[in-house]
Motif scaffolding. Structure first.
Motif, PDB file in Angstrom:
ATOM      1  N   ALA A   1      40.432  35.001  34.977  1.00 34.19           N
ATOM      2  CA  ALA A   1      41.029  35.768  33.883  1.00 34.19           C
ATOM      3  C   ALA A   1      42.219  36.579  34.378  1.00 34.19           C
ATOM      4  N   ALA A   2      42.106  37.183  35.556  1.00 33.57           N
ATOM      5  CA  ALA A   2      43.212  37.953  36.119  1.00 33.57           C
ATOM      6  C   ALA A   2      44.397  37.054  36.435  1.00 33.57           C
ATOM      7  N   SER A   3      44.117  35.839  36.903  1.00 36.10           N
ATOM      8  CA  SER A   3      45.190  34.905  37.235  1.00 36.10           C
ATOM      9  C   SER A   3      45.969  34.469  36.007  1.00 36.10           C
ATOM     10  N   ALA A   4      45.307  34.499  34.844  1.00 39.49           N
ATOM     11  CA  ALA A   4      45.946  34.044  33.611  1.00 39.49           C
ATOM     12  C   ALA A   4      46.793  35.121  32.948  1.00 39.49           C
ATOM     13  N   THR A   5      46.695  36.368  33.384  1.00 44.17           N
ATOM     14  CA  THR A   5      47.513  37.434  32.810  1.00 44.17           C
ATOM     15  C   THR A   5      48.954  37.291  33.282  1.00 44.17           C
TER      16      THR A   5
ATOM     17  N   PHE B   1      38.280  33.228  45.476  1.00 49.15           N
ATOM     18  CA  PHE B   1      38.637  32.513  44.249  1.00 49.15           C
ATOM     19  C   PHE B   1      37.505  32.523  43.218  1.00 49.15           C
ATOM     20  N   ASP B   2      36.242  32.667  43.691  1.00 50.71           N
ATOM     21  CA  ASP B   2      35.089  32.666  42.790  1.00 50.71           C
ATOM     22  C   ASP B   2      34.650  34.071  42.406  1.00 50.71           C
ATOM     23  N   GLU B   3      35.436  35.074  42.749  1.00 48.79           N
ATOM     24  CA  GLU B   3      35.085  36.441  42.382  1.00 48.79           C
ATOM     25  C   GLU B   3      35.060  36.591  40.852  1.00 48.79           C
TER      26      GLU B   3
ATOM     27  N   ILE C   1      44.400  44.311  38.386  1.00 51.73           N
ATOM     28  CA  ILE C   1      44.391  43.859  36.997  1.00 51.73           C
ATOM     29  C   ILE C   1      43.011  44.079  36.380  1.00 51.73           C
ATOM     30  N   PRO C   2      42.900  44.851  35.283  1.00 50.94           N
ATOM     31  CA  PRO C   2      41.608  45.017  34.601  1.00 50.94           C
ATOM     32  C   PRO C   2      41.334  43.842  33.676  1.00 50.94           C
ATOM     33  N   VAL C   3      40.088  43.336  33.694  1.00 48.33           N
ATOM     34  CA  VAL C   3      39.672  42.257  32.795  1.00 48.33           C
ATOM     35  C   VAL C   3      38.297  42.595  32.251  1.00 48.33           C
ATOM     36  N   PRO C   4      37.876  41.994  31.112  1.00 43.83           N
ATOM     37  CA  PRO C   4      36.534  42.249  30.570  1.00 43.83           C
ATOM     38  C   PRO C   4      35.444  41.867  31.563  1.00 43.83           C
ATOM     39  N   ALA C   5      34.298  42.566  31.470  1.00 43.97           N
ATOM     40  CA  ALA C   5      33.215  42.349  32.433  1.00 43.97           C
ATOM     41  C   ALA C   5      32.674  40.940  32.393  1.00 43.97           C
ATOM     42  N   GLY C   6      32.716  40.285  31.227  1.00 48.92           N
ATOM     43  CA  GLY C   6      32.170  38.940  31.120  1.00 48.92           C
ATOM     44  C   GLY C   6      33.135  37.839  31.490  1.00 48.92           C
ATOM     45  N   ALA C   7      34.352  38.210  31.866  1.00 47.56           N
ATOM     46  CA  ALA C   7      35.365  37.191  32.169  1.00 47.56           C
ATOM     47  C   ALA C   7      35.036  36.500  33.470  1.00 47.56           C
ATOM     48  N   ARG C   8      35.430  35.259  33.568  1.00 42.64           N
ATOM     49  CA  ARG C   8      35.205  34.487  34.806  1.00 42.64           C
ATOM     50  C   ARG C   8      36.342  34.730  35.770  1.00 42.64           C
TER      51      ARG C   8
ATOM     52  N   PHE D   1      52.519  37.495  40.110  1.00 38.81           N
ATOM     53  CA  PHE D   1      52.149  37.769  41.497  1.00 38.81           C
ATOM     54  C   PHE D   1      51.802  36.478  42.234  1.00 38.81           C
ATOM     55  N   LEU D   2      51.038  35.609  41.589  1.00 36.65           N
ATOM     56  CA  LEU D   2      50.634  34.373  42.247  1.00 36.65           C
ATOM     57  C   LEU D   2      51.815  33.422  42.421  1.00 36.65           C
ATOM     58  N   GLY D   3      52.842  33.536  41.552  1.00 37.48           N
ATOM     59  CA  GLY D   3      54.039  32.740  41.752  1.00 37.48           C
ATOM     60  C   GLY D   3      54.786  33.125  43.008  1.00 37.48           C
ATOM     61  N   TRP D   4      54.608  34.382  43.439  1.00 40.52           N
ATOM     62  CA  TRP D   4      55.237  34.856  44.673  1.00 40.52           C
ATOM     63  C   TRP D   4      54.319  34.712  45.885  1.00 40.52           C
ATOM     64  N   SER D   5      53.020  34.913  45.659  1.00 40.14           N
ATOM     65  CA  SER D   5      52.066  34.984  46.760  1.00 40.14           C
ATOM     66  C   SER D   5      51.941  33.652  47.491  1.00 40.14           C
ATOM     67  N   ARG D   6      51.734  33.740  48.771  1.00 42.73           N
ATOM     68  CA  ARG D   6      51.594  32.554  49.609  1.00 42.73           C
ATOM     69  C   ARG D   6      50.150  32.348  50.066  1.00 42.73           C
ATOM     70  N   PHE D   7      49.451  33.437  50.351  1.00 41.49           N
ATOM     71  CA  PHE D   7      48.041  33.386  50.739  1.00 41.49           C
ATOM     72  C   PHE D   7      47.270  34.415  49.913  1.00 41.49           C
ATOM     73  N   PRO D   8      47.021  34.120  48.620  1.00 45.60           N
ATOM     74  CA  PRO D   8      46.374  35.102  47.753  1.00 45.60           C
ATOM     75  C   PRO D   8      44.882  35.264  48.058  1.00 45.60           C
ATOM     76  N   GLN D   9      44.422  36.490  47.913  1.00 47.97           N
ATOM     77  CA  GLN D   9      43.007  36.809  48.116  1.00 47.97           C
ATOM     78  C   GLN D   9      42.550  37.724  46.985  1.00 47.97           C
TER      79      GLN D   9
END
Length: 327
Positions: A270-274, A263-265, A320-327, A280-288
């Motif tokens: 930012a990827a979760s907000a796309t 979760f702290d990767e 999912i690609p996100v900017p390098a500075g994204a959290r 995907f997270l709405g379907w996922s049960r044990f996301p990694q």
């Protein structure tokens, strides 16, 4: 469940005697048992993530259970009238009331079967997107195939040989020809009940034997072919514990791995907000989450541990690609 199982259930219901209620009764049960999976065609029309976000939702929920039998009944009755005008070979009369009842049975069997595995189903759609999981049967269960297949085959074989003292459609003839299919359905129901109980009891055994704090959630999932072995995932907050539960005297739980949830990767939020991440997270049960830096961007892979062993090739992943500075 897989569509072979849905088809076998529809056929077994037909051979149990329900097909005699109306002309085209078998066709109604067979189509109804598979109809909710019409949402699978979305995989050919949209991205896999969009399809995943829609799968086992609208077409498997309570609204579909009310609407699909009506639509199927209209289609079956309309087809019967059209073909009868075109000189179709003689068949039993089509009773619209019984067709509606058979359509409801066939359609209703589908989400109930889907409820039994780890993938789950959103039974309350479109009023609620909550997922329900039975964790009882593997999505492809060869024992269900075997029992239902034998019951169907034996009922049809008996129907082809049912001659002699009992005239066709007598009570004894109907019992003789339908008994194997009815017995197969009964055996499957007992098997399912046993697997449901073992899953619930398994969660208690795992939490009793596991070391450390109790898990937030625990999945005790069926294994292919072997009803005495269960794969386990325990949600420990920021990490997951994998293990295997083996039924025996006594039942044994063995830990096989502990993995970070990630979760702290970098880029995980930012990827979760796309859009893809939310679906995907709405379907996922044990996301990694796993982040891979690539120049000025980060590629975040989200996988679901139910169906992924840590590799990047599983269908249960999104990248999912996100900017390098994204959290």
């Amino acid at each position: 469940m897989d569509n072979i199982t849905h088809t076998l259930v529809g056929l077994a219901l037909a051979e149990s005697g329900l097909k005699r209620r109306s002309g085209l009764g078998s066709a109604t049960l067979l189509i109804g048992a598979n109809l909710p999976d019409v949402d699978g065609f979305l995989y050919f029309l949209a991205s896999s993530t969009d399809a995943l976000g829609f799968r086992r939702g609208w077409t498997h929920g309570v609204l579909a259970l009310a609407v699909f039998p009506l639509l199927l009944t209209a289609a079956i009755v309309g087809w019967a009238r059209r073909t009868s005008r075109g000189g179709h070979p003689a068949r039993a009369p089509v009773d619209a009331r019984w067709i509606l009842a058979l359509a409801a049975v066939g359609v209703g069997s589908h989400p109930l079967l889907d409820l039994l595995n780890t993938y789950g189903v959103r039974l309350l759609m479109p009023f609620s997107g909550r997922w329900f999981y039975g964790d009882a049967l593997f999505i492809v269960d060869p024992w269900v195939w075997l029992v239902l297949g034998l019951g169907i085959a034996l009922s049809r074989w008996r129907a082809g040989r049912a001659t002699g003292a009992s005239p066709p459609d007598s009570a004894s003839w109907r019992l003789w020809t339908t008994f194997p299919a009815r017995a197969a359905l009964s055996i499957c129901l007992l098997y399912i009940a046993g697997m449901l109980v073992s899953s619930r009891v398994g969660v208690r055994i795992v939490e009793r034997e596991a070391e450390g704090p109790p898990a937030r959630r625990t999945m005790v999932a069926p294994a292919f072919f072997n009803p005495f072995r269960r794969s386990v995932i325990r949600d420990l907050g920021n990490s997951y514990e994998r293990g295997v539960l083996t039924w025996g005297r006594p039942a044994r739980y063995a830990v096989s791995a502990r993995e970070s949830a990630g979760f702290d990767e970098p880029g995980a939020r930012a990827a979760s907000a796309t859009t893809a991440g939310r679906l995907f997270l709405g379907w996922s049960r044990f996301p990694q989450f796993e982040a891979d830096r690539r120049g000025d961007s980060i590629r975040v892979m989200i996988r679901d541990l139910r169906y992924s062993t840590g590799g990047g090739g599983s269908w249960a992943t999104v990248s999912i690609p996100v900017p390098a500075g994204a959290r």
